[in-house]
Design a protein around this motif. Structure first.
Motif, PDB file in Angstrom:
ATOM      1  N   THR A  44       0.852  -1.182   0.000  1.00  0.00           N
ATOM      2  CA  THR A  44       0.000   0.000   0.000  1.00  0.00           C
ATOM      3  C   THR A  44       0.890   1.235   0.000  1.00  0.00           C
ATOM      4  O   THR A  44       2.084   1.153   0.313  1.00  0.00           O
ATOM      5  N   ARG A  45       0.316   2.371  -0.332  1.00  0.00           N
ATOM      6  CA  ARG A  45       1.024   3.656  -0.247  1.00  0.00           C
ATOM      7  C   ARG A  45       0.482   4.428   0.939  1.00  0.00           C
ATOM      8  O   ARG A  45      -0.726   4.415   1.200  1.00  0.00           O
ATOM      9  N   ILE A  46       1.372   5.089   1.641  1.00  0.00           N
ATOM     10  CA  ILE A  46       1.009   5.806   2.865  1.00  0.00           C
ATOM     11  C   ILE A  46       1.516   7.239   2.765  1.00  0.00           C
ATOM     12  O   ILE A  46       2.698   7.467   2.447  1.00  0.00           O
ATOM     13  N   VAL A 102       5.754   5.681   9.628  1.00  0.00           N
ATOM     14  CA  VAL A 102       5.374   4.337   9.173  1.00  0.00           C
ATOM     15  C   VAL A 102       6.010   3.294  10.084  1.00  0.00           C
ATOM     16  O   VAL A 102       5.363   2.330  10.498  1.00  0.00           O
ATOM     17  N   TRP A 141       9.474  -0.740   4.026  1.00  0.00           N
ATOM     18  CA  TRP A 141       8.923   0.553   3.650  1.00  0.00           C
ATOM     19  C   TRP A 141      10.018   1.418   3.015  1.00  0.00           C
ATOM     20  O   TRP A 141      11.174   1.411   3.441  1.00  0.00           O
ATOM     21  N   TRP A 193       5.264  10.627   0.560  1.00  0.00           N
ATOM     22  CA  TRP A 193       4.671   9.297   0.422  1.00  0.00           C
ATOM     23  C   TRP A 193       5.686   8.200   0.694  1.00  0.00           C
ATOM     24  O   TRP A 193       6.863   8.338   0.376  1.00  0.00           O
ATOM     25  N   ARG A 247      -3.814  -1.704   6.146  1.00  0.00           N
ATOM     26  CA  ARG A 247      -4.774  -0.601   6.274  1.00  0.00           C
ATOM     27  C   ARG A 247      -4.676   0.050   7.645  1.00  0.00           C
ATOM     28  O   ARG A 247      -4.690   1.279   7.770  1.00  0.00           O
ATOM     29  N   ARG A 280      -1.535   2.124   7.845  1.00  0.00           N
ATOM     30  CA  ARG A 280      -1.715   3.363   7.093  1.00  0.00           C
ATOM     31  C   ARG A 280      -2.527   4.385   7.874  1.00  0.00           C
ATOM     32  O   ARG A 280      -2.182   5.570   7.953  1.00  0.00           O
ATOM     33  N   GLN A 281      -3.604   3.925   8.507  1.00  0.00           N
ATOM     34  CA  GLN A 281      -4.447   4.844   9.266  1.00  0.00           C
ATOM     35  C   GLN A 281      -3.695   5.431  10.451  1.00  0.00           C
ATOM     36  O   GLN A 281      -3.828   6.629  10.743  1.00  0.00           O
ATOM     37  N   GLU A 335      -0.996   7.969   9.127  1.00  0.00           N
ATOM     38  CA  GLU A 335      -1.547   9.195   8.531  1.00  0.00           C
ATOM     39  C   GLU A 335      -2.353  10.034   9.512  1.00  0.00           C
ATOM     40  O   GLU A 335      -2.727  11.156   9.196  1.00  0.00           O
TER      41      GLU A 335
END
Length: 241
Positions: free
Chosen positions: A65-67, A74, A186, A193, A233, A236-237, A240
Protein backbone atom coordinates in the motif's frame (compact mmCIF):
# COMPACT_ATOMS: atom_id res chain seq x y z
CA UNK A 1 -25.41 -30.04 2.51
CA UNK A 2 -28.43 -27.92 3.38
CA UNK A 3 -30.20 -29.06 0.22
CA UNK A 4 -29.64 -32.69 1.19
CA UNK A 5 -31.70 -32.10 4.32
CA UNK A 6 -34.25 -29.80 2.72
CA UNK A 7 -34.45 -29.25 -1.05
CA UNK A 8 -34.07 -25.64 -2.15
CA UNK A 9 -36.55 -25.00 -4.98
CA UNK A 10 -35.36 -21.42 -5.52
CA UNK A 11 -31.98 -22.89 -6.60
CA UNK A 12 -31.38 -25.65 -9.14
CA UNK A 13 -31.28 -28.02 -6.15
CA UNK A 14 -34.91 -29.02 -5.83
CA UNK A 15 -34.01 -32.71 -5.53
CA UNK A 16 -31.70 -34.43 -3.07
CA UNK A 17 -29.97 -36.32 -5.86
CA UNK A 18 -28.87 -33.06 -7.43
CA UNK A 19 -27.67 -31.75 -4.05
CA UNK A 20 -25.69 -34.96 -3.46
CA UNK A 21 -24.04 -34.59 -6.88
CA UNK A 22 -23.05 -30.96 -6.20
CA UNK A 23 -21.70 -31.92 -2.78
CA UNK A 24 -19.56 -34.75 -4.15
CA UNK A 25 -18.20 -32.55 -6.95
CA UNK A 26 -17.44 -29.81 -4.42
CA UNK A 27 -15.60 -32.19 -2.09
CA UNK A 28 -13.57 -33.57 -4.99
CA UNK A 29 -12.69 -30.03 -6.03
CA UNK A 30 -11.54 -29.15 -2.50
CA UNK A 31 -9.54 -32.37 -2.16
CA UNK A 32 -7.84 -31.77 -5.51
CA UNK A 33 -6.98 -28.19 -4.59
CA UNK A 34 -5.50 -29.29 -1.26
CA UNK A 35 -3.44 -32.12 -2.75
CA UNK A 36 -1.94 -30.24 -5.71
CA UNK A 37 1.85 -30.30 -5.30
CA UNK A 38 3.42 -27.00 -4.26
CA UNK A 39 6.21 -25.86 -6.57
CA UNK A 40 9.36 -24.27 -5.21
CA UNK A 41 10.44 -20.76 -6.11
CA UNK A 42 13.50 -18.72 -5.26
CA UNK A 43 14.84 -15.19 -5.25
CA UNK A 44 16.75 -14.40 -8.44
CA UNK A 45 18.83 -11.81 -6.61
CA UNK A 46 18.94 -10.46 -3.09
CA UNK A 47 16.40 -7.64 -2.93
CA UNK A 48 15.53 -7.50 0.78
CA UNK A 49 16.43 -8.81 4.23
CA UNK A 50 13.75 -11.45 3.79
CA UNK A 51 15.92 -13.05 1.09
CA UNK A 52 18.57 -13.75 3.72
CA UNK A 53 16.24 -15.99 5.73
CA UNK A 54 13.91 -17.59 3.17
CA UNK A 55 15.60 -17.40 -0.24
CA UNK A 56 13.57 -20.42 -1.38
CA UNK A 57 9.91 -21.06 -0.66
CA UNK A 58 6.83 -23.00 -1.75
CA UNK A 59 4.13 -20.75 -0.26
CA UNK A 60 4.00 -16.97 -0.27
CA UNK A 61 1.83 -13.91 -0.27
CA UNK A 62 2.61 -10.28 -1.07
CA UNK A 63 0.60 -7.15 -0.28
CA UNK A 64 1.45 -3.47 -0.45
CA UNK A 65 0.00 0.00 0.00
CA UNK A 66 1.02 3.66 -0.25
CA UNK A 67 1.01 5.81 2.87
CA UNK A 68 1.03 9.60 3.03
CA UNK A 69 3.50 9.85 5.91
CA UNK A 70 7.28 9.98 6.44
CA UNK A 71 9.24 6.73 6.98
CA UNK A 72 9.69 7.24 10.73
CA UNK A 73 5.92 7.46 11.27
CA UNK A 74 5.37 4.34 9.17
CA UNK A 75 7.99 2.56 11.30
CA UNK A 76 6.25 3.60 14.54
CA UNK A 77 2.84 2.58 13.19
CA UNK A 78 4.08 -0.92 12.28
CA UNK A 79 5.29 -1.43 15.85
CA UNK A 80 2.23 0.01 17.58
CA UNK A 81 -0.75 -1.45 15.67
CA UNK A 82 -2.91 -3.71 17.87
CA UNK A 83 -5.33 -6.52 17.13
CA UNK A 84 -8.18 -4.09 17.76
CA UNK A 85 -6.91 -1.86 14.94
CA UNK A 86 -6.95 -4.67 12.36
CA UNK A 87 -10.44 -5.23 10.97
CA UNK A 88 -11.63 -8.86 11.24
CA UNK A 89 -8.35 -9.91 12.92
CA UNK A 90 -9.87 -11.36 16.07
CA UNK A 91 -12.73 -13.01 14.15
CA UNK A 92 -10.47 -14.68 11.58
CA UNK A 93 -7.89 -15.81 14.12
CA UNK A 94 -10.71 -17.20 16.30
CA UNK A 95 -11.95 -19.23 13.32
CA UNK A 96 -8.44 -20.68 12.98
CA UNK A 97 -8.19 -21.39 16.72
CA UNK A 98 -11.68 -21.49 18.34
CA UNK A 99 -11.82 -20.95 22.09
CA UNK A 100 -14.47 -20.28 24.70
CA UNK A 101 -14.78 -16.75 26.13
CA UNK A 102 -12.88 -16.49 29.41
CA UNK A 103 -11.07 -19.78 28.81
CA UNK A 104 -7.73 -18.33 29.88
CA UNK A 105 -5.97 -19.04 26.59
CA UNK A 106 -2.33 -17.84 26.61
CA UNK A 107 -1.62 -14.69 24.63
CA UNK A 108 -0.48 -15.63 21.12
CA UNK A 109 -0.83 -14.22 17.64
CA UNK A 110 -4.09 -16.25 17.37
CA UNK A 111 -5.46 -14.97 20.70
CA UNK A 112 -4.03 -11.48 20.85
CA UNK A 113 -5.18 -9.07 23.57
CA UNK A 114 -6.87 -5.89 22.42
CA UNK A 115 -4.40 -3.34 23.80
CA UNK A 116 -0.94 -4.78 23.10
CA UNK A 117 0.90 -4.16 19.80
CA UNK A 118 0.41 -7.22 17.64
CA UNK A 119 4.11 -7.36 16.78
CA UNK A 120 4.97 -7.47 20.49
CA UNK A 121 2.49 -10.29 21.04
CA UNK A 122 3.99 -12.30 18.18
CA UNK A 123 7.54 -11.91 19.51
CA UNK A 124 6.43 -13.10 22.92
CA UNK A 125 4.71 -16.24 21.63
CA UNK A 126 6.83 -18.25 19.25
CA UNK A 127 8.19 -15.70 16.77
CA UNK A 128 11.75 -14.39 16.55
CA UNK A 129 12.90 -10.98 15.40
CA UNK A 130 15.18 -12.10 12.59
CA UNK A 131 16.19 -8.65 11.35
CA UNK A 132 15.36 -5.08 12.31
CA UNK A 133 17.01 -2.38 10.23
CA UNK A 134 15.91 1.01 8.90
CA UNK A 135 13.34 0.31 6.23
CA UNK A 136 12.67 -3.34 6.97
CA UNK A 137 11.99 -5.81 9.74
CA UNK A 138 11.58 -9.57 9.51
CA UNK A 139 10.00 -11.96 12.01
CA UNK A 140 9.94 -15.73 11.75
CA UNK A 141 8.58 -18.90 13.32
CA UNK A 142 8.47 -22.65 12.80
CA UNK A 143 5.02 -23.75 11.63
CA UNK A 144 5.89 -27.47 11.41
CA UNK A 145 8.49 -29.38 13.44
CA UNK A 146 9.40 -33.09 13.39
CA UNK A 147 7.05 -35.40 15.39
CA UNK A 148 9.73 -36.13 18.00
CA UNK A 149 9.88 -32.43 18.87
CA UNK A 150 6.10 -32.14 19.05
CA UNK A 151 6.14 -34.76 21.81
CA UNK A 152 8.61 -32.86 24.01
CA UNK A 153 7.37 -31.23 27.25
CA UNK A 154 6.38 -27.57 26.99
CA UNK A 155 9.30 -26.36 29.10
CA UNK A 156 11.82 -28.23 26.93
CA UNK A 157 10.27 -26.83 23.76
CA UNK A 158 10.49 -23.34 25.26
CA UNK A 159 14.15 -23.89 26.21
CA UNK A 160 14.98 -24.96 22.67
CA UNK A 161 13.04 -22.06 21.23
CA UNK A 162 15.03 -19.60 23.33
CA UNK A 163 18.27 -21.07 21.97
CA UNK A 164 17.19 -20.59 18.36
CA UNK A 165 19.02 -17.80 16.52
CA UNK A 166 18.47 -15.86 13.31
CA UNK A 167 21.45 -17.58 11.69
CA UNK A 168 20.07 -20.99 12.70
CA UNK A 169 16.71 -20.05 11.17
CA UNK A 170 18.36 -18.97 7.91
CA UNK A 171 20.37 -22.19 7.63
CA UNK A 172 17.56 -24.58 8.63
CA UNK A 173 17.02 -27.25 5.99
CA UNK A 174 16.77 -30.43 8.09
CA UNK A 175 13.87 -32.77 7.19
CA UNK A 176 10.56 -32.38 8.99
CA UNK A 177 10.37 -28.59 9.28
CA UNK A 178 8.43 -25.75 7.72
CA UNK A 179 9.69 -22.27 8.53
CA UNK A 180 7.75 -19.08 7.93
CA UNK A 181 9.03 -15.52 7.76
CA UNK A 182 7.07 -12.29 7.42
CA UNK A 183 8.57 -8.93 6.54
CA UNK A 184 7.47 -5.32 6.53
CA UNK A 185 9.48 -3.17 4.12
CA UNK A 186 8.92 0.55 3.65
CA UNK A 187 10.58 2.97 1.22
CA UNK A 188 10.39 6.73 0.86
CA UNK A 189 8.87 7.64 -2.51
CA UNK A 190 9.20 11.38 -2.04
CA UNK A 191 6.58 14.13 -1.83
CA UNK A 192 5.53 12.82 1.60
CA UNK A 193 4.67 9.30 0.42
CA UNK A 194 5.99 5.89 1.46
CA UNK A 195 5.38 2.47 -0.03
CA UNK A 196 4.81 -0.29 2.53
CA UNK A 197 5.14 -3.93 1.50
CA UNK A 198 4.44 -7.00 3.57
CA UNK A 199 5.56 -10.38 2.32
CA UNK A 200 5.21 -13.83 3.87
CA UNK A 201 7.18 -16.89 2.74
CA UNK A 202 7.07 -20.48 3.95
CA UNK A 203 9.72 -23.08 3.15
CA UNK A 204 9.05 -26.76 3.89
CA UNK A 205 12.24 -28.79 4.13
CA UNK A 206 10.90 -32.12 2.86
CA UNK A 207 8.00 -33.65 0.97
CA UNK A 208 6.06 -34.66 4.09
CA UNK A 209 6.20 -31.20 5.65
CA UNK A 210 5.35 -29.63 2.29
CA UNK A 211 2.28 -31.83 1.91
CA UNK A 212 1.10 -31.15 5.47
CA UNK A 213 1.50 -27.41 5.16
CA UNK A 214 -0.06 -27.26 1.69
CA UNK A 215 -3.35 -28.63 3.01
CA UNK A 216 -3.33 -26.08 5.85
CA UNK A 217 -2.25 -23.13 3.67
CA UNK A 218 -4.88 -23.63 1.01
CA UNK A 219 -7.61 -23.69 3.63
CA UNK A 220 -6.49 -20.62 5.59
CA UNK A 221 -5.11 -18.53 2.72
CA UNK A 222 -8.24 -16.40 2.08
CA UNK A 223 -8.40 -15.42 5.75
CA UNK A 224 -4.65 -14.89 5.93
CA UNK A 225 -4.70 -12.59 2.90
CA UNK A 226 -7.59 -10.61 4.39
CA UNK A 227 -5.67 -10.14 7.65
CA UNK A 228 -2.57 -8.92 5.79
CA UNK A 229 -4.57 -6.37 3.80
CA UNK A 230 -6.38 -5.13 6.89
CA UNK A 231 -3.05 -5.01 8.78
CA UNK A 232 -1.62 -2.69 6.12
CA UNK A 233 -4.77 -0.60 6.27
CA UNK A 234 -4.44 -0.25 10.06
CA UNK A 235 -0.79 0.80 9.73
CA UNK A 236 -1.71 3.36 7.09
CA UNK A 237 -4.45 4.84 9.27
CA UNK A 238 -2.11 5.14 12.26
CA UNK A 239 0.71 6.67 10.25
CA UNK A 240 -1.55 9.20 8.53
CA UNK A 241 -3.46 10.19 11.67
Amino acid sequence: MVALLRPLPFLPLSHRSGAAFVLVVGLLFVATAVLIPASERGAVRRASLLDDFVPRWQFAEHHETRIHAPPERVDRAIRSVTAADIRFFRLLTWLRSPRLPGSGTPETILSAPVGRPILEVALGSGFWMLADEPGELVIGTLVIVPPELERLPIDELERRRNQFTASRFAALDEPGYAKAAMSFRWTDEGAGWCRLVTETRVFATDTSARRRFAAYWRVIYPGSATIRRMWLRAIRQRAEA
